[in-house]
Write an enzyme that holds these catalytic residues in place. Structure first.
Site, PDB file in Angstrom:
ATOM      1  N   CYS A 117      24.269  37.029  40.302  1.00 47.99           N
ATOM      2  CA  CYS A 117      25.458  37.533  39.605  1.00 47.99           C
ATOM      3  C   CYS A 117      26.729  36.934  40.217  1.00 47.99           C
ATOM      4  CB  CYS A 117      25.461  39.063  39.715  1.00 47.99           C
ATOM      5  SG  CYS A 117      26.993  39.862  39.240  1.00 47.99           S
ATOM      6  N   CYS A 173      29.339  39.441  41.338  1.00 53.03           N
ATOM      7  CA  CYS A 173      28.839  40.123  42.542  1.00 53.03           C
ATOM      8  C   CYS A 173      29.129  39.276  43.777  1.00 53.03           C
ATOM      9  CB  CYS A 173      27.333  40.356  42.454  1.00 53.03           C
ATOM     10  SG  CYS A 173      26.793  41.396  41.092  1.00 53.03           S
TER      11      CYS A 173
END
Length: 122
Positions: free
Chosen positions: A30, A33
């Protein structure tokens, strides 16, 4: 304090043993993230009295499912075993600091009392 990896084995003891716990639900693939990770890590160093936990949703899919995480990153704030915040999205540093200040400022007696007061008529 550095971030702590949370798993099914240590989540409950971490949450029950700490006044404030922030939980970052993330995954290695991600992009947002990975961008939020260093922001979160720096905040953990500025606030050693708060537990900054991380749940790798790929390694801990049961935890992600138990918390109904459908989008990552998702940040959750728990104080006195009560979830006060749970929202997806990577926060910029200032927004994370503001969230931490709001979590610290919550009157938990009012939160607990509010739940009782709204349970029925007075």
């Amino acid at each position: 304090m550095a971030t702590v990896e949370l798993t099914q084995q240590n989540l409950e003891t971490t949450v029950t043993g700490s006044e404030i716990v922030l939980i970052d639900f993330w995954a290695g693939w991600c992009g947002p993230c990975r961008m939020f990770g260093p922001v979160y890590e720096r905040a953990s160093e500025r606030h050693p009295d708060i537990v900054f936990g991380k749940v790798d949703t790929e390694a801990q899919p049961e935890l992600a499912g138990a918390f109904r995480i459908s989008s990552i990153p998702t940040l959750m704030a728990v104080r006195d075993r009560t979830v006060l915040y749970a929202q997806p999205g990577a926060l910029p540093p200032q927004a994370l600091e503001e969230l931490i200040a709001r979590i610290r400022g919550v009157d938990m007696d009012e939160v607990r009392g509010g739940a009782v007061r709204t349970a029925g008529p007075r």
